[in-house]
Design a protein around this motif. Structure first.
Motif, PDB file in Angstrom:
ATOM      1  N   GLN A 145       0.809  -1.224   0.000  1.00 29.22           N
ATOM      2  CA  GLN A 145       0.000   0.000   0.000  1.00 29.22           C
ATOM      3  C   GLN A 145       0.844   1.277   0.000  1.00 29.22           C
ATOM      4  OE1 GLN A 145      -2.723  -0.902   3.286  1.00 29.22           O
ATOM      5  NE2 GLN A 145      -4.240  -1.614   1.800  1.00 29.22           N
ATOM      6  N   TYR A 146       2.015   1.194  -0.648  1.00 29.68           N
ATOM      7  CA  TYR A 146       2.817   2.372  -0.936  1.00 29.68           C
ATOM      8  C   TYR A 146       2.699   2.696  -2.425  1.00 29.68           C
ATOM      9  CZ  TYR A 146       5.283   1.837   3.552  1.00 29.68           C
ATOM     10  OH  TYR A 146       5.603   1.749   4.870  1.00 29.68           O
ATOM     11  N   ALA A 147       2.867   3.964  -2.769  1.00 28.59           N
ATOM     12  CA  ALA A 147       3.044   4.333  -4.169  1.00 28.59           C
ATOM     13  C   ALA A 147       4.506   4.090  -4.519  1.00 28.59           C
ATOM     14  CB  ALA A 147       2.681   5.792  -4.410  1.00 28.59           C
ATOM     15  N   ALA A 148       4.741   3.323  -5.579  1.00 26.58           N
ATOM     16  CA  ALA A 148       6.105   2.970  -5.983  1.00 26.58           C
ATOM     17  C   ALA A 148       6.605   3.969  -7.020  1.00 26.58           C
ATOM     18  CB  ALA A 148       6.127   1.559  -6.564  1.00 26.58           C
ATOM     19  N   ILE A 149       7.742   4.585  -6.737  1.00 30.79           N
ATOM     20  CA  ILE A 149       8.361   5.545  -7.664  1.00 30.79           C
ATOM     21  C   ILE A 149       9.685   4.961  -8.136  1.00 30.79           C
ATOM     22  CG2 ILE A 149       9.235   7.882  -7.966  1.00 30.79           C
ATOM     23  CD1 ILE A 149       7.426   8.797  -5.736  1.00 30.79           C
ATOM     24  N   THR A 150       9.800   4.753  -9.442  1.00 28.48           N
ATOM     25  CA  THR A 150      11.010   4.162 -10.005  1.00 28.48           C
ATOM     26  C   THR A 150      11.616   5.100 -11.044  1.00 28.48           C
ATOM     27  OG1 THR A 150      10.061   1.944  -9.725  1.00 28.48           O
ATOM     28  CG2 THR A 150      11.982   2.150 -11.163  1.00 28.48           C
ATOM     29  N   PRO A 151      12.841   5.569 -10.837  1.00 28.60           N
ATOM     30  CA  PRO A 151      13.519   6.352 -11.877  1.00 28.60           C
ATOM     31  C   PRO A 151      13.917   5.416 -13.021  1.00 28.60           C
ATOM     32  CG  PRO A 151      14.578   6.601  -9.711  1.00 28.60           C
ATOM     33  CD  PRO A 151      13.661   5.436  -9.628  1.00 28.60           C
ATOM     34  N   LEU A 152      13.607   5.806 -14.247  1.00 32.10           N
ATOM     35  CA  LEU A 152      13.963   5.021 -15.426  1.00 32.10           C
ATOM     36  C   LEU A 152      14.876   5.838 -16.325  1.00 32.10           C
ATOM     37  CD1 LEU A 152      10.487   3.504 -16.452  1.00 32.10           C
ATOM     38  CD2 LEU A 152      12.215   2.521 -14.925  1.00 32.10           C
ATOM     39  N   LYS A 153      15.764   5.135 -17.046  1.00 32.77           N
ATOM     40  CA  LYS A 153      16.631   5.818 -18.002  1.00 32.77           C
ATOM     41  C   LYS A 153      16.408   5.241 -19.391  1.00 32.77           C
ATOM     42  CE  LYS A 153      20.654   2.841 -17.107  1.00 32.77           C
ATOM     43  NZ  LYS A 153      22.091   2.835 -16.776  1.00 32.77           N
ATOM     44  N   LEU A 154      16.563   6.083 -20.404  1.00 28.57           N
ATOM     45  CA  LEU A 154      16.365   5.629 -21.772  1.00 28.57           C
ATOM     46  C   LEU A 154      17.563   4.867 -22.302  1.00 28.57           C
ATOM     47  CD1 LEU A 154      13.908   7.457 -21.569  1.00 28.57           C
ATOM     48  CD2 LEU A 154      14.378   8.239 -23.882  1.00 28.57           C
ATOM     49  N   ASN A 155      18.740   5.119 -21.771  1.00 26.87           N
ATOM     50  CA  ASN A 155      19.945   4.428 -22.216  1.00 26.87           C
ATOM     51  C   ASN A 155      19.944   3.014 -21.648  1.00 26.87           C
ATOM     52  OD1 ASN A 155      22.477   3.477 -22.831  1.00 26.87           O
ATOM     53  ND2 ASN A 155      23.579   5.275 -22.087  1.00 26.87           N
ATOM     54  N   LEU A 156      19.699   2.019 -22.504  1.00 23.84           N
ATOM     55  CA  LEU A 156      19.592   0.630 -22.056  1.00 23.84           C
ATOM     56  C   LEU A 156      20.924  -0.122 -22.080  1.00 23.84           C
ATOM     57  CD1 LEU A 156      16.271  -0.396 -23.870  1.00 23.84           C
ATOM     58  CD2 LEU A 156      16.554   0.466 -21.549  1.00 23.84           C
ATOM     59  N   THR A 157      22.000   0.589 -22.378  1.00 23.64           N
ATOM     60  CA  THR A 157      23.306  -0.057 -22.449  1.00 23.64           C
ATOM     61  C   THR A 157      23.648  -0.773 -21.148  1.00 23.64           C
ATOM     62  OG1 THR A 157      24.092   1.703 -23.912  1.00 23.64           O
ATOM     63  CG2 THR A 157      25.762   0.291 -22.922  1.00 23.64           C
TER      64      THR A 157
END
Length: 258
Positions: free
Chosen positions: A234-246
């Motif tokens: 019951q937490y809001a999950a915040i995930t930083p994502l990056k476009l560089n998939l290397t």
């Protein structure tokens, strides 16, 4: 006046899209450009082999005929905004259903935020977890609206916490505001998939497949701080994502392999 561009992948008639508009209207000038029909699981896709055109739904509200969320953001930035007046933030959602783990690679909601990210604009994807896997939400979006307002208000007043080519992926638990425990910054979990392709025949006897829905399951790992675990707590999950998939850690291994 701050400028906020909104898109989604559930289509312009989604009640969650209208809830997002209501939540963010106090924060600035809203422009909505959304697909004319549902585009779930379209990923970060552009439409290159057919024409696209805007259809006005209301003031500062357009649907893009047969467009994807990526098309919506791309064309909004290039056709509806003046060069000197780009939006201060791109918000994609509120998606009807979570986008966690490897689902982020399929998600049109995340794809819309990716396009804003590519354009150098702070971008956030918002998704509402559903207990009903068929995609029906019976709540009032009160918690989702609260989360959307708080996070976008923080972006507009305190700045975006990430550098260029990064975005925030946010998943909201299916609970009331009273049950909500707050925010957790998480990694993407390991989503578990199965084979849910159903073989059928049409009235002419021709075979076709219809892809179904997978149960929301993931792999628990020791020390794992996953978006799945946070959401089900019951937490809001915040995930930083990056476009560089290397995969930088594997480059030397590939060199040796060659």
């Amino acid at each position: 006046m701050k400028r906020i561009l909104i898109t989604n992948d559930d289509g312009f008639e989604s009640p969650a899209l209208l809830a997002l508009k209501e939540a963010l209207t106090p924060l600035g000038e809203i422009l909505i450009v959304a697909p004319s029909s549902e585009k779930s699981a379209c990923g970060h896709s552009l439409t290159l082999k057919s024409p696209l055109h805007f259809i006005k739904v209301d003031d500062d509200f357009y649907k893009l005929h047969d467009g994807t969320p990526t098309d919506c953001v791309y064309l909004a930035l290039h056709a509806l905004y003046e060069c000197s007046k780009k939006p201060d933030v791109v918000v994609s959602g509120i998606n009807l259903g979570s986008n966690m783990g490897e689902d982020t690679t399929y998600s049109g909601t995340v794809g819309g935020a990716m396009e804003g990210c590519i354009a150098g604009i702070p971008s956030i994807a918002l998704s509402q977890m559903l207990q009903d896997k068929n995609g029906y939400y019976h709540g009032d979006f009160a918690l989702a609206k609260k989360v959307a307002y708080e996070l976008v208000e923080r972006i507009l007043t305190k700045g975006f916490p990430l550098d260029g080519r990064h975005l925030l992926n946010v998943n909201i638990p299916d609970c009331s505001i009273a049950e909500f425990k707050g925010y957790k910054v998480c990694e993407l979990g390991y989503r578990l998939y199965g084979n849910d392709a159903h073989l059928h025949r049409n009235p002419r006897g021709e075979e076709y497949y219809w892809l179904g829905l997978h149960p929301l399951e993931w792999e628990e790992r020791e020390g794992n701080n996953s978006d799945f675990k946070a959401l089900f707590s019951q937490y809001a999950a915040i995930t930083p994502l990056k476009l560089n998939l290397t995969s930088y850690g594997h480059m030397e291994r590939v060199e040796r392999w060659l």
